[in-house]
Design a protein around this motif. Structure first.
Motif, PDB file in Angstrom:
ATOM      1  N   SER A 287      63.241 -58.481  12.162  1.00  0.00           N
ATOM      2  CA  SER A 287      63.312 -58.816  10.745  1.00  0.00           C
ATOM      3  C   SER A 287      62.208 -58.078  10.004  1.00  0.00           C
ATOM      4  O   SER A 287      61.281 -57.547  10.609  1.00  0.00           O
ATOM      5  CB  SER A 287      63.162 -60.329  10.531  1.00  0.00           C
ATOM      6  OG  SER A 287      61.882 -60.775  10.954  1.00  0.00           O
ATOM      7  N   GLY A 288      62.328 -58.054   8.677  1.00  0.00           N
ATOM      8  CA  GLY A 288      61.272 -57.432   7.891  1.00  0.00           C
ATOM      9  C   GLY A 288      61.696 -56.131   7.254  1.00  0.00           C
ATOM     10  O   GLY A 288      62.880 -55.820   7.078  1.00  0.00           O
ATOM     11  N   ARG A 289      60.697 -55.322   6.903  1.00  0.00           N
ATOM     12  CA  ARG A 289      60.906 -54.105   6.125  1.00  0.00           C
ATOM     13  C   ARG A 289      61.970 -53.167   6.694  1.00  0.00           C
ATOM     14  O   ARG A 289      62.775 -52.600   5.922  1.00  0.00           O
ATOM     15  CB  ARG A 289      59.561 -53.377   5.981  1.00  0.00           C
ATOM     16  CG  ARG A 289      59.630 -52.014   5.323  1.00  0.00           C
ATOM     17  CD  ARG A 289      60.231 -52.078   3.937  1.00  0.00           C
ATOM     18  NE  ARG A 289      59.341 -52.713   2.968  1.00  0.00           N
ATOM     19  CZ  ARG A 289      59.708 -53.029   1.742  1.00  0.00           C
ATOM     20  NH1 ARG A 289      60.954 -52.826   1.345  1.00  0.00           N
ATOM     21  NH2 ARG A 289      58.847 -53.592   0.908  1.00  0.00           N
ATOM     22  N   PRO A 290      62.076 -52.952   8.022  1.00  0.00           N
ATOM     23  CA  PRO A 290      63.098 -52.025   8.521  1.00  0.00           C
ATOM     24  C   PRO A 290      64.533 -52.461   8.223  1.00  0.00           C
ATOM     25  O   PRO A 290      65.460 -51.660   8.335  1.00  0.00           O
ATOM     26  CB  PRO A 290      62.836 -52.004  10.035  1.00  0.00           C
ATOM     27  CG  PRO A 290      61.400 -52.388  10.182  1.00  0.00           C
ATOM     28  CD  PRO A 290      61.161 -53.398   9.100  1.00  0.00           C
ATOM     29  N   LEU A 291      64.729 -53.728   7.846  1.00  0.00           N
ATOM     30  CA  LEU A 291      66.064 -54.258   7.592  1.00  0.00           C
ATOM     31  C   LEU A 291      66.478 -54.148   6.123  1.00  0.00           C
ATOM     32  O   LEU A 291      67.638 -54.403   5.777  1.00  0.00           O
ATOM     33  CB  LEU A 291      66.107 -55.726   8.035  1.00  0.00           C
ATOM     34  CG  LEU A 291      67.451 -56.424   8.214  1.00  0.00           C
ATOM     35  CD1 LEU A 291      68.365 -55.631   9.144  1.00  0.00           C
ATOM     36  CD2 LEU A 291      67.246 -57.833   8.746  1.00  0.00           C
ATOM     37  N   THR A 292      65.558 -53.723   5.263  1.00  0.00           N
ATOM     38  CA  THR A 292      65.804 -53.741   3.820  1.00  0.00           C
ATOM     39  C   THR A 292      67.081 -53.015   3.431  1.00  0.00           C
ATOM     40  O   THR A 292      67.966 -53.578   2.773  1.00  0.00           O
ATOM     41  CB  THR A 292      64.619 -53.113   3.060  1.00  0.00           C
ATOM     42  OG1 THR A 292      63.414 -53.751   3.455  1.00  0.00           O
ATOM     43  CG2 THR A 292      64.804 -53.268   1.555  1.00  0.00           C
ATOM     44  N   GLY A 293      67.204 -51.771   3.835  1.00  0.00           N
ATOM     45  CA  GLY A 293      68.340 -50.965   3.414  1.00  0.00           C
ATOM     46  C   GLY A 293      69.653 -51.429   3.988  1.00  0.00           C
ATOM     47  O   GLY A 293      70.669 -51.506   3.272  1.00  0.00           O
ATOM     48  N   ARG A 294      69.664 -51.742   5.280  1.00  0.00           N
ATOM     49  CA  ARG A 294      70.911 -52.135   5.921  1.00  0.00           C
ATOM     50  C   ARG A 294      71.436 -53.451   5.361  1.00  0.00           C
ATOM     51  O   ARG A 294      72.639 -53.577   5.095  1.00  0.00           O
ATOM     52  CB  ARG A 294      70.710 -52.265   7.431  1.00  0.00           C
ATOM     53  CG  ARG A 294      71.957 -52.716   8.206  1.00  0.00           C
ATOM     54  CD  ARG A 294      73.141 -51.792   7.971  1.00  0.00           C
ATOM     55  NE  ARG A 294      74.331 -52.220   8.707  1.00  0.00           N
ATOM     56  CZ  ARG A 294      75.548 -51.730   8.516  1.00  0.00           C
ATOM     57  NH1 ARG A 294      75.739 -50.787   7.600  1.00  0.00           N
ATOM     58  NH2 ARG A 294      76.585 -52.160   9.217  1.00  0.00           N
ATOM     59  N   SER A 295      70.570 -54.423   5.158  1.00  0.00           N
ATOM     60  CA  SER A 295      71.041 -55.710   4.643  1.00  0.00           C
ATOM     61  C   SER A 295      71.584 -55.558   3.217  1.00  0.00           C
ATOM     62  O   SER A 295      72.584 -56.185   2.855  1.00  0.00           O
ATOM     63  CB  SER A 295      69.930 -56.765   4.695  1.00  0.00           C
ATOM     64  OG  SER A 295      68.808 -56.378   3.936  1.00  0.00           O
ATOM     65  N   THR A 296      70.951 -54.709   2.422  1.00  0.00           N
ATOM     66  CA  THR A 296      71.448 -54.465   1.070  1.00  0.00           C
ATOM     67  C   THR A 296      72.807 -53.793   1.104  1.00  0.00           C
ATOM     68  O   THR A 296      73.699 -54.112   0.302  1.00  0.00           O
ATOM     69  CB  THR A 296      70.451 -53.609   0.265  1.00  0.00           C
ATOM     70  OG1 THR A 296      69.182 -54.270   0.226  1.00  0.00           O
ATOM     71  CG2 THR A 296      70.936 -53.386  -1.156  1.00  0.00           C
TER      72      THR A 296
END
Length: 363
Positions: A273-282
């Protein structure tokens, strides 16, 4: 800045799970200390603003910013977390019966990546303990969602029974429910996101909610999906969810991807979880909104650290957003930062209310 200067350096020298328990204990003590909750509200609370007041699935949220499941697994500190600026919060994931979860260590920080890896395995005290805690609450300043899952020993073909049990036990005490079928830390759980397994589960969940509601309107239920679905899987999963009669979906849970990580803890097993997930979750939010043409409410979750991160998910189609890992790295001050930043971004786009920004990228 109090958290980042004082508390965070102390916590980050501790084992992550021990620090987690220390935070929960502190929030719980605030409730029992005269003036404790008032102090939390003064330090970290946010002023209610009509521009951010959000209505989803028949519920009113003081703001669209909520606390994701995983931090308060057993509903031990609901008054405390409700006092630091959230518009709603999730408790859980809870299973019908208590279980210890996976072996420790099972929670890892990746500071250089602003991320966490966990393989907790739905460690919790069970639905009965949560019921007793929620029943004892004297006030509910924000809506409370109960995130439900299955016990590890329950086979997938009987998983629906565990979700039904949780709903039966906790229905009077939840404002809404979240069906967790996307944690990577319970064997085979993610298989419930597909095909007949998903349809069977959601049919059982919606029927149990209707049974508990009687002649009243059933309480809302959202389905939390994984970020690791490929395009075809995502389309099929969203289609099944949208046809099931549930209230909405949450995009997304943690990821198994390790792309771009730099910290040595990237080798640990578990959900990231966290910053590396920002783009994919969006992107998952964007695709789900487009597929359903905005008819299915979406909660955006994953990698939200700034108001810009939150606003991107809202413009992509999220009516609500949730944070968790950012609380670990930035502390409760983040809620005021998100509130202030969202209002500025709305004004810059000429919007007077947050609902006008939902799905704006599609228009």
């Amino acid at each position: 800045m109090l958290y980042e200067r004082l508390a965070k350096p102390l916590f980050f020298r501790m084992d992550p799970e021990k620090a987690h328990h220390l935070v929960i204990d502190g929030m719980r003590r605030a409730e029992s200390t005269p003036g404790g909750l008032t102090l939390l509200r003064k330090m970290y609370g946010t002023e209610q603003d009509e521009a951010l007041l959000t209505e989803v699935a028949g519920l009113t949220f003081p703001s669209p910013i909520g606390l994701a499941a995983g931090l308060d697994k057993n509903a031990e500190a609901v008054p405390g977390f409700s006092s630091v600026g959230f518009g709603f919060m999730e408790v859980g994931t809870v299973t019908p019966f208590a279980q210890p979860g996976n072996e420790q260590p099972r929670l890892f920080r990746l500071p250089s990546d602003e991320a966490l890896i966990n393989r907790m395995g739905f460690n919790n005290e069970g639905a009965e303990a949560m019921k007793n805690r929620l029943a004892s609450l004297t006030e509910r300043p924000v809506p409370i969602g109960v995130n439900i899952g299955k016990n590890k020993v329950t086979p997938n073909e009987e998983a629906y029974l565990d979700y039904e049990r949780c709903i039966r036990m906790l229905y009077p005490y939840a404002d809404f429910f979240i069906v967790n079928i996307s944690s990577p830390n319970t064997p085979d759980l993610r298989r419930l996101q597909h095909g007949d397994d998903l349809r069977r589960l959601l049919t059982a969940v919606t029927q149990e909610l209707a049974n508990q509601a009687g002649e009243a309107m059933p309480k809302p239920v959202f389905v939390k999906i994984a970020p690791d679905l490929d395009d075809a899987e995502l389309e099929q999963t969203v289609e099944a969810i949208s046809q099931s009669g549930v209230s909405g979906l949450i995009a997304t849970n943690t990821t198994l991807s390790r792309e771009g990580l730099t910290h040595s803890n990237k080798v640990e097993m578990g959900g990231l979880s966290g910053r590396p997930l920002t783009g994919r979750s969006t992107e998952i939010v964007r695709r789900a909104y487009a597929q359903t043409q905005g008819r299915l409410p979406i909660v955006g979750s994953g990698g939200i650290f700034t108001a810009e991160d939150a606003y991107a998910k809202i413009r992509a189609g999220a009516s609500l957003i949730e944070i968790y890992t950012a609380m670990i790295y930035k502390g409760p001050e983040i809620n005021r930062q998100l509130h202030t930043g969202l209002k500025k971004l709305l004004q810059m786009d000429g919007f007077t209310h947050i609902s006008q920004a939902v799905g704006a990228d599609h228009r």
